[in-house]
Design a protein around this motif. Structure first.
Motif, PDB file in Angstrom:
ATOM      1  N   PRO A  36      39.080  77.386  35.988  1.00 38.27           N
ATOM      2  CA  PRO A  36      40.531  77.253  36.197  1.00 38.27           C
ATOM      3  C   PRO A  36      41.199  78.614  36.316  1.00 38.27           C
ATOM      4  O   PRO A  36      40.783  79.592  35.683  1.00 38.27           O
ATOM      5  CB  PRO A  36      41.004  76.493  34.951  1.00 38.27           C
ATOM      6  CG  PRO A  36      39.930  76.689  33.935  1.00 38.27           C
ATOM      7  CD  PRO A  36      38.656  76.825  34.685  1.00 38.27           C
ATOM      8  N   THR A  37      42.244  78.664  37.137  1.00 34.69           N
ATOM      9  CA  THR A  37      42.951  79.917  37.380  1.00 34.69           C
ATOM     10  C   THR A  37      44.174  80.041  36.488  1.00 34.69           C
ATOM     11  O   THR A  37      44.857  79.059  36.197  1.00 34.69           O
ATOM     12  CB  THR A  37      43.385  80.025  38.851  1.00 34.69           C
ATOM     13  OG1 THR A  37      44.216  78.890  39.171  1.00 34.69           O
ATOM     14  CG2 THR A  37      42.184  80.044  39.779  1.00 34.69           C
ATOM     15  N   ASP A  58      46.166  76.791  38.036  1.00 34.75           N
ATOM     16  CA  ASP A  58      46.102  75.753  37.003  1.00 34.75           C
ATOM     17  C   ASP A  58      47.107  76.028  35.890  1.00 34.75           C
ATOM     18  O   ASP A  58      47.659  75.100  35.294  1.00 34.75           O
ATOM     19  CB  ASP A  58      44.689  75.694  36.425  1.00 34.75           C
ATOM     20  CG  ASP A  58      43.664  75.274  37.468  1.00 34.75           C
ATOM     21  OD1 ASP A  58      43.704  74.115  37.899  1.00 34.75           O
ATOM     22  OD2 ASP A  58      42.843  76.123  37.861  1.00 34.75           O
ATOM     23  N   LEU A  97      40.713  87.696  44.122  1.00 35.93           N
ATOM     24  CA  LEU A  97      41.819  86.949  43.519  1.00 35.93           C
ATOM     25  C   LEU A  97      43.107  87.014  44.325  1.00 35.93           C
ATOM     26  O   LEU A  97      44.135  86.508  43.887  1.00 35.93           O
ATOM     27  CB  LEU A  97      42.066  87.462  42.095  1.00 35.93           C
ATOM     28  CG  LEU A  97      40.960  87.149  41.091  1.00 35.93           C
ATOM     29  CD1 LEU A  97      41.149  87.955  39.817  1.00 35.93           C
ATOM     30  CD2 LEU A  97      40.892  85.664  40.792  1.00 35.93           C
ATOM     31  N   ARG A 132      46.338  87.497  38.390  1.00 37.43           N
ATOM     32  CA  ARG A 132      45.478  86.317  38.439  1.00 37.43           C
ATOM     33  C   ARG A 132      44.139  86.583  37.749  1.00 37.43           C
ATOM     34  O   ARG A 132      43.608  87.689  37.792  1.00 37.43           O
ATOM     35  CB  ARG A 132      45.229  85.898  39.880  1.00 37.43           C
ATOM     36  CG  ARG A 132      46.459  85.417  40.622  1.00 37.43           C
ATOM     37  CD  ARG A 132      46.067  84.789  41.955  1.00 37.43           C
ATOM     38  NE  ARG A 132      47.234  84.274  42.659  1.00 37.43           N
ATOM     39  CZ  ARG A 132      47.939  84.959  43.548  1.00 37.43           C
ATOM     40  NH1 ARG A 132      47.602  86.213  43.819  1.00 37.43           N
ATOM     41  NH2 ARG A 132      48.987  84.423  44.137  1.00 37.43           N
ATOM     42  N   SER A 133      43.607  85.522  37.156  1.00 37.67           N
ATOM     43  CA  SER A 133      42.279  85.586  36.546  1.00 37.67           C
ATOM     44  C   SER A 133      41.735  84.170  36.454  1.00 37.67           C
ATOM     45  O   SER A 133      42.439  83.199  36.742  1.00 37.67           O
ATOM     46  CB  SER A 133      42.341  86.237  35.156  1.00 37.67           C
ATOM     47  OG  SER A 133      43.253  85.535  34.314  1.00 37.67           O
ATOM     48  N   ARG A 134      40.471  84.076  36.075  1.00 42.68           N
ATOM     49  CA  ARG A 134      39.834  82.765  35.905  1.00 42.68           C
ATOM     50  C   ARG A 134      39.209  82.693  34.526  1.00 42.68           C
ATOM     51  O   ARG A 134      38.816  83.704  33.942  1.00 42.68           O
ATOM     52  CB  ARG A 134      38.766  82.530  36.980  1.00 42.68           C
ATOM     53  CG  ARG A 134      39.337  82.315  38.373  1.00 42.68           C
ATOM     54  CD  ARG A 134      38.246  81.839  39.339  1.00 42.68           C
ATOM     55  NE  ARG A 134      38.811  81.495  40.631  1.00 42.68           N
ATOM     56  CZ  ARG A 134      38.943  82.334  41.646  1.00 42.68           C
ATOM     57  NH1 ARG A 134      38.546  83.601  41.496  1.00 42.68           N
ATOM     58  NH2 ARG A 134      39.460  81.957  42.786  1.00 42.68           N
ATOM     59  N   ARG A 135      39.110  81.485  34.030  1.00 37.58           N
ATOM     60  CA  ARG A 135      38.424  81.235  32.773  1.00 37.58           C
ATOM     61  C   ARG A 135      37.187  80.402  33.056  1.00 37.58           C
ATOM     62  O   ARG A 135      37.223  79.487  33.886  1.00 37.58           O
ATOM     63  CB  ARG A 135      39.331  80.493  31.783  1.00 37.58           C
ATOM     64  CG  ARG A 135      40.626  81.205  31.457  1.00 37.58           C
ATOM     65  CD  ARG A 135      40.384  82.530  30.720  1.00 37.58           C
ATOM     66  NE  ARG A 135      41.663  83.158  30.386  1.00 37.58           N
ATOM     67  CZ  ARG A 135      42.299  83.986  31.192  1.00 37.58           C
ATOM     68  NH1 ARG A 135      41.786  84.286  32.390  1.00 37.58           N
ATOM     69  NH2 ARG A 135      43.447  84.519  30.830  1.00 37.58           N
ATOM     70  N   ASP A 161      33.478  82.107  37.857  1.00 38.03           N
ATOM     71  CA  ASP A 161      34.138  82.293  39.149  1.00 38.03           C
ATOM     72  C   ASP A 161      34.744  81.015  39.708  1.00 38.03           C
ATOM     73  O   ASP A 161      35.651  81.080  40.552  1.00 38.03           O
ATOM     74  CB  ASP A 161      33.143  82.867  40.167  1.00 38.03           C
ATOM     75  CG  ASP A 161      32.752  84.298  39.836  1.00 38.03           C
ATOM     76  OD1 ASP A 161      33.550  84.979  39.169  1.00 38.03           O
ATOM     77  OD2 ASP A 161      31.649  84.722  40.231  1.00 38.03           O
ATOM     78  N   ASP A 162      34.262  79.861  39.274  1.00 32.10           N
ATOM     79  CA  ASP A 162      34.804  78.588  39.750  1.00 32.10           C
ATOM     80  C   ASP A 162      35.697  77.919  38.715  1.00 32.10           C
ATOM     81  O   ASP A 162      36.080  76.754  38.881  1.00 32.10           O
ATOM     82  CB  ASP A 162      33.654  77.637  40.135  1.00 32.10           C
ATOM     83  CG  ASP A 162      32.822  78.178  41.284  1.00 32.10           C
ATOM     84  OD1 ASP A 162      33.416  78.808  42.185  1.00 32.10           O
ATOM     85  OD2 ASP A 162      31.588  77.996  41.269  1.00 32.10           O
TER      86      ASP A 162
END
Length: 277
Positions: A75-76, A106, A45, A66-69, A72-73
């Motif tokens: 939105p950030t 995002d 990240l 930072r993280s994602r929902r 792994d691909d």
């Protein structure tokens, strides 16, 4: 000039944060930033924040959690936290924020802004989501009826892989988590833990349906009491009310910019988690 916080600049970040937030020790920042750095490294990240330098000297710092929902691909989300600039360079603070907001993401969130930062959020395109928090004493709340709802372990619940991963991440970071089963399905819930006025308190940091939580506070409170909490804090608007609770502005307003997060409360992977505040 901004410089990413990395292995070579971590000590400078600790020193700036301890100077900017003297109520927290240097060890507090060392532990919290290490948790964040380990998570960022495991998920690729990027840096955990930025230092601002003037004539080579570090004079400002901000953490970018930072993280994602959705995998792994997905939105950030970049959560801004612990922003500090030495007083003699405060005029450079807006430019520092502009440079950080130019980074790809995002969604940006700010969940614990200081009063001066709160006043400037809307000028940078942020929308206020909460005004503070509602605090509920868990012993009294636990007496409420269950209304047919039940608390399940993660393994026993019918939730998707993304929600399961989010819960497991937060359990490994020291949070509390469960699944609330109602007639409408299974609802994952995540709580950070901290002390408020010396009392062990759970803060709701992830819930897709807050109304369902409010309808079923009895079983939620009993789960949290068994887990060692005494109070529950829930982000809320200023005109929100829950019987038996009170609104507190000790919890800071929360802000979001960009693509709105889909959960009604999504403070996952934030300072509540990494810094345990």
């Amino acid at each position: 000039m901004l410089q990413p916080i990395g292995r070579d600049t971590m000590e400078e970040a600790h020193a700036l944060l301890a100077r900017g937030f003297p109520m927290r020790s240097r060890d507090f920042w060392k532990d919290g930033l290490q948790r964040q750095a380990d998570f960022h490294a495991a998920r690729d990240l990027g840096p955990i924040g930025q230092l601002m330098r003037v004539k080579g000297a570090p004079v400002g710092v901000i953490l970018t959690m930072r993280s994602r929902r959705g995998g792994d691909d997905g939105p950030t989300v970049t959560n801004l936290s612990s922003w500090y600039v030495d007083e003699r360079y405060r005029l450079l603070a807006p430019r520092m924020l502009q440079q950080v907001l130019a980074e790809p993401a995002d969604t940006f969130t700010d969940l614990t802004p200081s009063p001066p930062v709160t006043d400037m959020m809307e000028r940078y395109g942020f929308v206020r989501r909460h005004d503070g928090g509602i605090v509920l004493p868990l012993p009294a709340t636990a007496l409420r009826p269950g209304r047919g709802a039940a608390i399940l372990s993660v393994d026993a619940a019918d939730i998707g892989a993304d929600a399961r991963r989010l819960i497991q991440d937060h359990l490994s970071l020291g949070c509390l988590a469960c699944v609330l089963r109602t007639g409408d399905g299974d609802l994952p819930l995540v709580f950070s833990t901290a002390r408020r006025k010396g009392l062990p308190t759970a803060r709701l940091v992830f819930a897709t349906d807050v109304a369902a939580v409010r309808r079923n506070l009895g079983p939620v409170a009993r789960f949290l009491l068994r887990s060692g909490a005494i109070c529950l804090e829930m982000p809320a608007k200023g005109d929100d009310a829950i019987p038996g609770g009170w609104f507190s502005r000790r919890a800071r307003p929360t802000f979001v910019r960009g693509e709105a997060v889909t959960a009604e409360i999504d403070h996952a992977y934030s300072e509540f988690v990494f810094l345990r505040i």
